[in-house]
Enzyme design. Structure first.
Site, PDB file in Angstrom:
ATOM      1  N   ASP A  68       1.432   2.533   3.479  1.00 23.90           N
ATOM      2  CA  ASP A  68       0.573   3.720   3.331  1.00 23.90           C
ATOM      3  C   ASP A  68       1.419   4.987   3.413  1.00 23.90           C
ATOM      4  O   ASP A  68       0.924   6.037   3.820  1.00 23.90           O
ATOM      5  CB  ASP A  68      -0.544   3.734   4.389  1.00 23.90           C
ATOM      6  CG  ASP A  68      -1.668   4.695   4.027  1.00 23.90           C
ATOM      7  OD1 ASP A  68      -1.732   5.143   2.871  1.00 23.90           O
ATOM      8  OD2 ASP A  68      -2.480   5.008   4.921  1.00 23.90           O
ATOM      9  N   HIS A  80       0.877  -1.197   0.000  1.00 21.11           N
ATOM     10  CA  HIS A  80       0.000   0.000   0.000  1.00 21.11           C
ATOM     11  C   HIS A  80       0.900   1.229   0.000  1.00 21.11           C
ATOM     12  O   HIS A  80       1.437   1.612   1.030  1.00 21.11           O
ATOM     13  CB  HIS A  80      -0.906  -0.003   1.239  1.00 21.11           C
ATOM     14  CG  HIS A  80      -1.964   1.053   1.210  1.00 21.11           C
ATOM     15  ND1 HIS A  80      -3.311   0.790   1.353  1.00 21.11           N
ATOM     16  CD2 HIS A  80      -1.874   2.397   1.038  1.00 21.11           C
ATOM     17  CE1 HIS A  80      -4.006   1.901   1.278  1.00 21.11           C
ATOM     18  NE2 HIS A  80      -3.150   2.904   1.103  1.00 21.11           N
TER      19      HIS A  80
END
Lengths: 335, 335
Positions: B238, B12
């Site tokens: 992320d 991610h």
């Protein structure tokens, strides 16, 4: 629509010192008086330091009719020290910060024991104890964790006036209802915002304060208590100015600056909820009854004429960003 | 002490575009590949836009051996669109953002119904669904409120590969254990920090992200799951760079930038907990098994030699502040 308030009081105010004091003190002058916090650097721990600070405030305020209810930073005191403090003009009470008093219940008890003789004498001498009630636990739990300490104080010193400063939770309100010797202040922002307003969208450093804003249910309970003029709940802005550069930065300081707009925003809020008739109690009468205060005669009229909140307040080389910076409120002070 | 990792993957990753892409892409080059998020402005919704973005990443990366697992921003799709996407080189799956899918359960169901035919076809065609699982509720509850949507997806599409992206709660881990067709990514910071690190002391904008860091019990549960190499939990940083001026400001953007230090910090973390032998599964093997990936051959060795994290990364007129800016980690990449 308008309302005239008698002697509005801010029962929890940070005025800082030096140039910042010069900038912010006049912005509280619509109030008849305020309880002034002692957490300077170094904190005001002696009557002499407190009196000198009070004079600097008077000078910065440039306003005769503003009563400075001065506090001393709590440390264990002798009877002589307490007597001297009580005899000092302007002295209001002691402000206890939790640095040494809690984290967990054992630590709390041990330290309360250490403060026991001071607290007993304060009870006898009718000196209020103002408390910043937070543990050192998880940020959302700090106030609720501290309630056990409040409970112990309330039970052990049944005639001591104990003020839970800047409460932020429904649980604190419940405790307030359990003990007649507890009272509480609540800020403007904790009647309005939740953690969502601080960190639910983009991060808003100017709404970041300690205790941090909590859940919607907490905010709603606090607002209802204020709108219903809970007799032991008082307005205390906890208005806490920081230089802009310390707010919009890595490691932003805690504090919301609301002093210049607190009265218009409160009037707007109470009017919107059809509770304008309860504002006098919240803003002054409750405090006067609870502490036996007789503030200076000062009336201030608020009306539903818009107020443009400045983008910032600047002076003396200082710049402070208020809550609602650059926004319009629907009420203002009638000049 | 050292460890050699085979084909570490960041499941991610936000690489942005333009000058920011040029700055941050090379800082992920120790990874063998990454799942690239499509939320550009405007988002990548077509295979053509996705492929063009993939080429810009390759150009910015300047590294042959980095596999770009590209995603498309989820909107309801026809069979033809899905077929075309699946046939596009580098396509990995669809990323669903909750803007249109929830707030409360009714809204969620209604919108899931709208997406039903797309999701059924994705299930048949074995196209993964990656989900940003947050409701529009109170910031601390958004993920747990969304779990009902995950549950419904998992029950309704039992063969759809559903990835709960960047999970932050113990409750999400419990749901993960309930459904074999759920998998999850977790970031570096959510293994380490809680809301206390963001807002418990001074406010730390560089640790502010969405979903926001939660309670100590959540962090502890996520860390244990990672250290135990939960077979359906994968590393997804992320990592989300923003220009410094958008982080240290009123209205700070959400995102923690960890890409350049994620591998050393993970090695340090796993070593400290005596779980270094589980890092290979967390950083690559779990993802390869779950998605049937065959990333490029790339080995990276980490050792317990300190790494000085830069105060910032600057290039192409961009400046980004990483997590641990200016601090020293006790592990580094062996060059």
């Amino acid at each position: 629509m308008e309302i005239t308030l008698n002697a509005p009081l801010d029962m929890h105010l940070h005025l800082r010192d030096g140039d910042m004091l010069k900038l912010v003190a006049p912005l509280s002058s619509d109030f008849a008086g305020a309880v002034i916090m002692p957490n300077l650097v170094p904190p005001a721990t002696t009557p002499a330091a407190m009196s000198a600070y009070s004079e600097r405030i008077a000078s910065a305020m440039g306003e005769e009719s503003f009563t400075r209810y001065m506090t001393l930073f709590f440390t264990p005191q002798s009877e002589q020290q307490l007597t001297q403090a009580k005899a000092t003009p302007g002295f209001f009470g002691y402000k206890l910060y939790p640095a040494g008093i809690t984290t967990n219940s054992e630590g709390g008890v041990a330290n309360l024991t250490e403060a026991d003789s001071t607290l007993r004498m304060m009870q006898e001498m009718d000196i209020p104890l103002l408390v910043h009630g937070e543990s050192h636990g998880f940020v959302m739990d700090r106030e609720t964790e501290f309630l056990a300490v409040y409970r112990e104080l309330a039970e052990r010193y049944p005639k001591l006036r104990i003020c839970m400063e800047h409460i932020t939770t429904a649980a604190a309100l419940q405790l307030l209802d359990e003990f007649d010797n507890l009272c509480a202040t609540v800020t403007l922002q904790h009647l309005i915002i939740t953690l969502d307003d601080v960190a639910g969208g983009a991060l808003q450093p100017h709404l970041f304060c300690k205790p941090i804003a909590k859940r919607p249910g907490d905010r709603d309970a606090l607002l209802q208590a204020a709108l219903n003029a809970h007799p032991r709940l008082m307005f205390g802005s906890d208005s806490a100015p920081h230089p802009r550069c310390k707010k919009e930065a890595c490691g932003c300081a805690a504090g919301v600056f609301t002093a210049p707009l607190a009265l218009p925003r409160l009037a707007e809020l109470f009017a919107r909820h059809g509770a304008l008739d309860k504002l006098q109690a919240f803003i002054s009468d409750n405090a006067c009854k609870l502490y036996g205060l007789t503030p200076v005669q000062k009336q201030i009229t608020l009306h539903d004429v818009p107020m443009q909140v400045p983008a910032s307040y600047r002076s003396y080389g200082q710049q402070v960003i208020p809550m609602y910076a650059g926004e319009q409120l629907s009420w203002s002070v009638k000049r």
